[in-house]
Write a protein that holds these residues in place. Structure first.
Motif, PDB file in Angstrom:
ATOM      1  N   GLY A 348     -16.821  -2.307 -12.203  1.00 16.18           N
ATOM      2  CA  GLY A 348     -16.544  -1.849 -10.731  1.00 16.18           C
ATOM      3  C   GLY A 348     -17.087  -2.815  -9.725  1.00 16.18           C
ATOM      4  N   PHE A 349     -18.473  -3.384  -9.882  1.00 14.94           N
ATOM      5  CA  PHE A 349     -19.007  -4.349  -9.224  1.00 14.94           C
ATOM      6  C   PHE A 349     -18.368  -5.734  -9.096  1.00 14.94           C
ATOM      7  CE2 PHE A 349     -23.013  -1.809  -9.612  1.00 14.94           C
ATOM      8  CZ  PHE A 349     -23.275  -1.770  -8.358  1.00 14.94           C
ATOM      9  N   LEU A 350     -17.740  -6.225 -10.232  1.00 11.69           N
ATOM     10  CA  LEU A 350     -16.888  -7.428 -10.452  1.00 11.69           C
ATOM     11  C   LEU A 350     -15.684  -7.109  -9.620  1.00 11.69           C
ATOM     12  CD1 LEU A 350     -17.263  -8.438 -14.058  1.00 11.69           C
ATOM     13  CD2 LEU A 350     -18.267  -9.648 -12.240  1.00 11.69           C
ATOM     14  N   ALA A 351     -14.954  -5.874  -9.768  1.00 15.82           N
ATOM     15  CA  ALA A 351     -13.769  -5.721  -8.840  1.00 15.82           C
ATOM     16  C   ALA A 351     -13.931  -5.504  -7.488  1.00 15.82           C
ATOM     17  CB  ALA A 351     -13.240  -4.488  -9.347  1.00 15.82           C
ATOM     18  N   GLU A 352     -15.155  -5.180  -7.144  1.00 15.56           N
ATOM     19  CA  GLU A 352     -15.532  -5.063  -5.695  1.00 15.56           C
ATOM     20  C   GLU A 352     -15.785  -6.600  -5.160  1.00 15.56           C
ATOM     21  OE1 GLU A 352     -15.627  -3.200  -1.807  1.00 15.56           O
ATOM     22  OE2 GLU A 352     -15.210  -2.242  -3.808  1.00 15.56           O
ATOM     23  N   SER A 358     -10.177 -10.154 -12.073  1.00 15.57           N
ATOM     24  CA  SER A 358     -11.416 -10.889 -12.666  1.00 15.57           C
ATOM     25  C   SER A 358     -12.159  -9.932 -13.458  1.00 15.57           C
ATOM     26  CB  SER A 358     -12.225 -11.301 -11.335  1.00 15.57           C
ATOM     27  OG  SER A 358     -13.026 -10.358 -10.683  1.00 15.57           O
ATOM     28  N   SER A 359     -12.157  -8.723 -13.454  1.00 15.03           N
ATOM     29  CA  SER A 359     -13.026  -7.723 -14.379  1.00 15.03           C
ATOM     30  C   SER A 359     -12.332  -8.041 -15.445  1.00 15.03           C
ATOM     31  CB  SER A 359     -12.768  -6.260 -13.911  1.00 15.03           C
ATOM     32  OG  SER A 359     -13.594  -6.221 -12.701  1.00 15.03           O
ATOM     33  N   PHE A 360     -10.957  -7.928 -15.633  1.00 14.27           N
ATOM     34  CA  PHE A 360     -10.160  -7.962 -17.036  1.00 14.27           C
ATOM     35  C   PHE A 360     -10.444  -9.196 -17.673  1.00 14.27           C
ATOM     36  CE2 PHE A 360      -8.842  -3.812 -15.658  1.00 14.27           C
ATOM     37  CZ  PHE A 360      -8.487  -3.337 -16.961  1.00 14.27           C
TER      38      PHE A 360
END
Length: 383
Positions: A348-352, A358-360
């Protein structure tokens, strides 16, 4: 499917496998009523998040004590007491009169879940040792089936119309079946292990297993929580397909677990974890293609790849030389559940901060890490 036939044809194996289903039935029935609990107590999302944190806190509080409890009671008795505790504790979150009692009841529910989880995995490990039969992966398949049963039971929500009554019926039915089956495992005790004094040499393989458990269960949690949003925002899937990724992941997860034991007997646990990582990596490349159909197929491959990892980690952890089976299982459970709970948060932090895609990419990198770590394990004789 040999292990599935084994479970369905022999009560000695069906009894512990049904405990796996039971755990997910109790938890899943609570989960489908989370919105109604939120509405009844008139709490906001932040308060609900804190309450659910208490459930996780209960799980982690019991982990350090679980192996001692299991060894003192005997793994069969500990599993049965876990069943009884869950049957009682599953009822209270749905009748909690206020927010504070909800937090307390979820803490106790989490603790009983944690004890049962470690006890049932240790129980299967011990039966596998005694009988020279592999059925750990299929037992985890029964856990997945428990979730399917909860999903089917959710269609009864408008018919029953009362969350507590629904849970009470569920608890009584599940408890009754467990009462009938408990004599098949109640007297089983863990085989004595020639324990070795703590050393870095002994801790290293457990640490590697723990990292794999953290990463693999963190990836599972991430896909469960973020696959729907990924299909909606990244592949721009139509509304009727945004849940297809989760469905494909879950279906192949169940299917893979029923196949896992037979493959494990041929390849060995470490090689099977490596194969699972390789399949998951292929799945992530399809997910990252950005095309809806390819992404759904990718999520299916993720489910197939990850399906065998956790059962095999429990199997390896319960057989580490010089470590009691309950301690090995507890260590894998602790690190694995840490990943399951923290993984979606990190994503969630990466997506934000960056993008959901990028999270995937991070999940793909974690699967590559698992593959590399299996190479480390393959060079060590740990069981």
């Amino acid at each position: 499917m040999k292990s599935l036939r084994l479970i369905l044809s022999n009560p000695r194996y069906f009894a512990p496998a049904f405990v796996f289903s039971s755990l997910n039935i109790w938890f899943g029935t609570w989960a489908i009523y989370i919105p109604s609990v939120k509405e009844r107590l008139q709490i906001d999302k932040a308060d609900l998040g804190i309450a659910i944190f208490f459930l996780s806190l209960g799980v982690f509080t019991i982990f350090p004590m679980a192996s001692k409890i299991i060894n003192k009671l005997g793994v069969g008795k500990a599993t049965w007491y876990g069943v009884v505790l869950n049957s009682v504790m599953a009822l209270f979150p749905l009748i909690a009169p206020n927010y504070y009692m909800l937090c307390l009841s979820l803490f106790l529910f989490g603790a009983s879940n944690g004890l049962t989880d470690i006890a049932m995995n240790t129980l299967v490990t011990e039966i596998e040792k005694e009988d020279k039969q592999n059925f750990m992966s299929a037992a985890h398949g029964f856990f997945s089936l428990g979730g399917v049963l909860v999903g089917l039971g959710s269609f009864l929500i408008p018919v029953i119309g009362n969350p507590f009554f629904h849970m009470l019926i569920t608890v009584l039915l599940v408890l009754l079946i467990n009462i009938i089956l408990k004599r098949r495992y109640y007297q089983i005790k863990a085989a004595p292990v020639e324990k070795e004094p703590f050393s870095l040499k002994l801790f290293k393989p457990l640490l590697v297993l723990g990292i794999i458990g953290f990463v693999s269960m963190g990836s599972e949690g991430g896909i469960i929580d973020w696959s729907t949003l990924y299909l909606k925002e990244i592949t721009l899937a139509p509304e009727n397909l945004i849940g297809s990724g989760f469905l494909a992941f879950s279906a192949m997860m169940t299917f893979g677990r029923f196949l896992g034991d037979s493959i494990s007997q041929r390849l060995g646990s470490v090689k099977l974890v490596a194969l699972g990582a390789f399949i998951a990596i292929d799945g992530y490349f399809l997910v990252l293609s950005g095309h809806t159909v390819l992404a759904i197929i990718g999520f299916a491959l993720n489910g197939l790849g990850f399906s065998v990892m956790v059962p095999e980690l429990f199997r390896i952890g319960g057989n580490v030389k010089g470590v009691e089976s309950s301690q090995g299982v507890a260590f894998i459970a602790g690190t694995g559940y840490s990943g399951f709970l923290l993984g979606p948060v990190i994503l969630g932090f990466l997506a934000e901060g960056f993008t959901l895609k990028s999270s995937f990419w991070a999940l793909l990198t974690s699967a590559v890490l698992v593959l590399l770590l299996t190479m480390v394990l393959s060079k060590k004789k740990i069981t």
